[in-house]
Design a protein around this motif. Structure first.
Motif, short mmCIF file in Angstrom:
data_model
loop_
_atom_site.label_atom_id
_atom_site.label_comp_id
_atom_site.label_asym_id
_atom_site.label_seq_id
_atom_site.Cartn_x
_atom_site.Cartn_y
_atom_site.Cartn_z
N ASP A 46 0.92 -1.16 0.17
CA ASP A 46 -0.06 0.28 0.18
C ASP A 46 0.99 1.11 0.00
OD1 ASP A 46 -1.52 2.24 0.88
OD2 ASP A 46 -3.15 0.81 1.52
N PRO A 47 0.81 2.03 -0.87
CA PRO A 47 1.80 3.49 -1.08
C PRO A 47 1.77 4.28 -0.17
CG PRO A 47 0.15 3.13 -3.04
CD PRO A 47 0.01 2.01 -2.08
N LEU A 48 0.50 4.13 0.45
CA LEU A 48 0.29 5.05 1.49
C LEU A 48 0.57 4.79 2.95
CD1 LEU A 48 -2.95 7.04 0.16
CD2 LEU A 48 -0.69 7.91 0.18
N THR A 49 0.12 3.77 3.40
CA THR A 49 0.35 2.78 4.62
C THR A 49 1.67 2.40 4.63
OG1 THR A 49 -0.84 0.86 4.33
CG2 THR A 49 -1.99 2.72 4.86
N GLY A 50 2.25 1.87 3.65
CA GLY A 50 3.46 0.95 3.51
C GLY A 50 3.08 -0.38 4.16
N GLU A 51 1.90 -0.86 3.98
CA GLU A 51 1.64 -2.18 4.54
C GLU A 51 2.08 -3.02 3.39
OE1 GLU A 51 -2.32 -2.87 5.71
OE2 GLU A 51 -2.22 -1.20 7.34
N TYR A 52 2.82 -4.17 3.58
CA TYR A 52 3.33 -5.09 2.40
C TYR A 52 2.92 -6.36 2.70
CZ TYR A 52 7.46 -5.93 5.37
OH TYR A 52 8.22 -6.51 6.34
N SER A 53 2.94 -7.26 1.70
CA SER A 53 2.99 -8.57 2.03
C SER A 53 3.53 -9.43 0.74
CB SER A 53 1.50 -9.28 2.03
OG SER A 53 0.79 -9.17 0.98
N PHE A 54 4.25 -10.53 0.82
CA PHE A 54 4.71 -11.32 -0.42
C PHE A 54 4.54 -12.96 0.26
CE2 PHE A 54 8.20 -10.08 2.13
CZ PHE A 54 9.12 -11.33 2.30
N THR A 55 4.58 -13.84 -0.54
CA THR A 55 4.70 -15.35 -0.39
C THR A 55 6.14 -15.55 -0.68
OG1 THR A 55 2.56 -15.27 -1.13
CG2 THR A 55 3.78 -17.51 -0.95
N ALA A 56 6.94 -16.34 0.24
CA ALA A 56 8.05 -16.98 0.36
C ALA A 56 7.95 -18.26 -0.38
CB ALA A 56 8.74 -16.83 1.69
N VAL A 57 8.65 -18.54 -1.29
CA VAL A 57 8.56 -19.89 -1.97
C VAL A 57 9.62 -20.89 -1.73
CG1 VAL A 57 6.80 -19.15 -3.59
CG2 VAL A 57 8.98 -18.84 -4.21
N ASP A 58 10.75 -20.23 -1.21
CA ASP A 58 12.05 -21.16 -1.15
C ASP A 58 12.64 -21.06 0.17
OD1 ASP A 58 14.73 -22.08 -1.49
OD2 ASP A 58 14.74 -21.32 -3.43
N LEU A 99 6.23 -0.70 5.97
CA LEU A 99 7.50 -0.18 5.49
C LEU A 99 7.19 1.33 5.72
CD1 LEU A 99 10.28 -0.43 4.25
CD2 LEU A 99 9.03 0.07 2.12
N ASP A 100 7.93 2.28 6.47
CA ASP A 100 7.85 3.83 6.50
C ASP A 100 8.03 4.46 5.47
OD1 ASP A 100 7.79 6.23 7.63
OD2 ASP A 100 9.55 5.94 8.78
N MET A 101 6.72 4.97 4.74
CA MET A 101 6.80 5.92 3.60
C MET A 101 6.61 7.08 3.89
SD MET A 101 6.86 3.32 1.65
CE MET A 101 6.11 3.06 0.21
N LEU A 133 5.72 2.89 -8.34
CA LEU A 133 4.56 3.59 -7.42
C LEU A 133 4.79 5.07 -8.17
CD1 LEU A 133 5.20 2.77 -3.77
CD2 LEU A 133 4.00 1.44 -5.58
N GLU A 134 3.69 5.78 -7.98
CA GLU A 134 3.79 6.91 -8.59
C GLU A 134 2.92 7.82 -7.49
OE1 GLU A 134 3.34 6.70 -13.28
OE2 GLU A 134 1.53 7.34 -12.18
N TYR A 135 3.52 8.90 -6.66
CA TYR A 135 2.91 9.88 -5.65
C TYR A 135 2.70 11.13 -6.32
CZ TYR A 135 4.45 6.34 -2.34
OH TYR A 135 4.74 5.01 -1.50
N GLY A 136 1.39 11.65 -5.83
CA GLY A 136 1.06 13.10 -6.13
C GLY A 136 0.25 13.00 -7.38
N VAL A 137 -0.55 11.99 -7.82
CA VAL A 137 -1.23 11.80 -8.84
C VAL A 137 -2.40 12.94 -8.77
CG1 VAL A 137 -2.72 10.22 -10.32
CG2 VAL A 137 -0.49 9.24 -9.24
N GLY A 138 -2.75 13.60 -9.66
CA GLY A 138 -3.51 14.71 -9.84
C GLY A 138 -3.22 15.82 -8.85
N GLY A 139 -2.26 15.93 -8.32
CA GLY A 139 -1.97 16.95 -7.46
C GLY A 139 -1.55 18.18 -8.25
N THR A 140 -1.50 19.11 -7.47
CA THR A 140 -0.90 20.55 -7.99
C THR A 140 0.27 21.01 -7.27
OG1 THR A 140 -3.05 21.13 -8.78
CG2 THR A 140 -1.51 23.03 -8.67
N LEU A 141 1.31 21.29 -7.84
CA LEU A 141 2.67 21.69 -7.25
C LEU A 141 2.10 23.23 -6.50
CD1 LEU A 141 5.10 21.38 -10.17
CD2 LEU A 141 5.32 20.09 -7.85
N GLU A 142 2.74 23.61 -5.37
CA GLU A 142 2.65 24.76 -4.78
C GLU A 142 3.05 25.82 -5.62
OE1 GLU A 142 5.10 26.88 -0.84
OE2 GLU A 142 4.39 24.74 -0.66
N ARG A 143 2.38 26.98 -5.29
CA ARG A 143 2.76 28.28 -6.15
C ARG A 143 3.95 28.95 -5.63
NH1 ARG A 143 -0.98 33.40 -5.45
NH2 ARG A 143 0.35 34.02 -3.95
#
Length: 330
Positions: A46-58, A99-101, A133-143
C-alpha cells in the motif's frame, strides 16, 4: 571399403562427443540454475500506509529487504530512501509488515523486494521483484513565491526559500518558469526562462531538524540583503538561488510558475505579479527589490539564514492542503 568404414567410425565418434558435450553443458547449466534461489511471489504494498505482503516460496533463502528508490528519467537514482528491517527467510508462506513511507514526496519510485542467500551457502540471489509507485497523482505543485532585485539594467530573481523547502520535503523540486512582460496584463512577453531547481540540492546545506540553507555569502556578491531576526541580524548576498537577466530600460512585470516534471501532476498557479523598473545604466551595488504576495524572509540563527518546510501555512496549494494520491502502476 576399409576407408569408408574408417570414415564412418570417425563420424560416429565425433557425433558421440558432440552429444556428450551437449549433455554435460546442459547438466552444468542445470546445476548452475539450481543454485539460484526462487524469488518470492505475490508482492504487494500500500503506497500510503506502507503495509506489504509477499509469499516466500524457497526455504533456502537467508533473508529479504524491501527498499525504495527514486526514479529519474526511467532510472533508479541515488541510494534508497526507505528500507525495511531485515526480513528472515528459512521458511515458506506469507510474509507481512509495514514500511515507513513518511519521507517519500511526489514522483515515481521503485520498491524492490530483494532476496539474499544465507552466509556460507553457495546459493545465488535472484533478480529483485520490483513495483513502480507514483505519488502526487492529480496533485498541483505549490505556487512559488519570489523576490526580484533590480539595479540599472539588471534584474535578479530569487525563489523563496520556504517554497524550496516545501518542494523538497513534501512534493519535489520542479522546473520554474520565469516570465517577464511589457504590460501589466501579462500579455506581451519579452523574456522567458525555465530553471531546474533540483540542481540547487548540489549546493544546499541540510541542518538538523530538516531546515535548508540554499546558499549565501557574507563577503562575495554585489547586492547584500539584510534580514532582522528576533535576536540577531544577517547581511548577505544570495548565491546559487539567483537568476540574473539584463533588459532594456523600461517598466516590466515579472511572474514565476512551477512546472510539473511528471505527466500525472499539475503545474502550479502562476505567482502574483512583481512590477519592476530598469534603467539604461550598468548594475551597481545600489538596488531596489520587490516581492510576490507571500514572500517571507528566512530565519536567522546558528550564524546562518535558513528556511524550514511547512512553516508558512498561507502558501497556495501546499501538499498538506491536498489529499496525496498514490498508485501502484506495475
Amino acid at each position: 571399403m576399409k576407408k569408408h568404414k574408417l570414415m564412418a567410425m570417425v563420424l560416429c565418434m565425433e557425433l558421440a562427443m558432440a552429444v556428450s558435450g551437449s549433455i554435460y553443458a546442459e547438466e552444468a547449466t542445470a546445476t548452475e540454475e539450481s543454485n539460484v534461489l526462487s524469488a518470492p511471489t505475490d508482492f504487494t504494498i500500500d503506497p500510503l500506509t506502507g503495509e506489504y505482503s509477499f509469499t516466500a516460496v524457497d526455504e533456502n533463502v537467508g533473508y529479504y529487504f524491501i527498499r525504495v528508490y527514486k526514479v529519474k528519467d526511467g532510472e533508479e537514482s541515488g541510494d534508497y530512501i526507505a528500507t525495511s528491517s531485515r526480513i528472515n527467510g528459512g521458511s515458506t508462506g506469507e510474509c507481512t509488515g509495514t514500511l515507513d513511507m513518511s519521507e517519500i514526496g511526489w514522483g515515481t519510485y521503485h520498491v524492490n523486494l530483494v532476496t539474499f542467500a544465507a552466509a556460507g551457502t553457495d546459493y545465488e540471489k535472484p533478480d529483485a521483484v520490483t513495483l513502480t509507485l507514483e505519488y502526487g497523482v492529480g496533485g498541483t505543485l505549490e505556487r512559488p513565491e519570489m523576490m526580484v532585485m533590480t539595479s540599472g539594467n539588471q534584474m535578479e530573481v530569487m525563489i523563496d526559500w520556504y517554497t524550496l523547502a516545501d518542494y523538497v520535503n513534501c512534493q519535489y523540486l520542479p522546473e520554474v518558469k520565469i516570465s517577464v512582460y511589457a504590460d501589466a496584463e501579462c500579455t506581451e512577453e519579452v523574456l522567458t526562462d525555465t530553471v531546474d531547481t533540483s540542481v540547487l540540492l548540489d549546493t544546499a546545506e541540510l541542518l538538523p531538524g530538516g531546515s535548508y540553507v540554499w546558499g549565501f555569502s557574507e563577503s562575495i556578491g554585489e547586492h547584500f540583503y539584510t534580514i532582522e531576526g528576533e535576536n540577531d541580524s544577517k547581511t548577505f548576498a544570495f548565491r546559487y538561488d539567483v537568476y540574473t537577466y539584463n533588459l532594456d530600460a523600461g517598466t516590466y512585470y515579472v511572474t514565476c510558475q512551477a512546472l510539473a516534471k511528471d505527466e500525472y501532476t499539475n503545474d502550479s498557479q502562476v505567482s502574483t505579479v512583481v512590477e519592476i523598473t530598469l534603467t539604461d545604466e550598468e548594475s551597481s551595488s545600489e538596488y531596489e527589490y520587490a516581492t510576490t504576495e507571500l514572500w517571507a524572509d528566512m530565519t536567522v540563527g546558528m550564524d546562518r539564514v535558513y528556511a524550514s518546510s511547512q512553516v508558512q501555512t498561507d502558501r497556495i496549494d501546499t501538499a498538506d492542503a491536498q489529499e496525496t494520491v498514490a498508485e501502484v502502476i506495475g
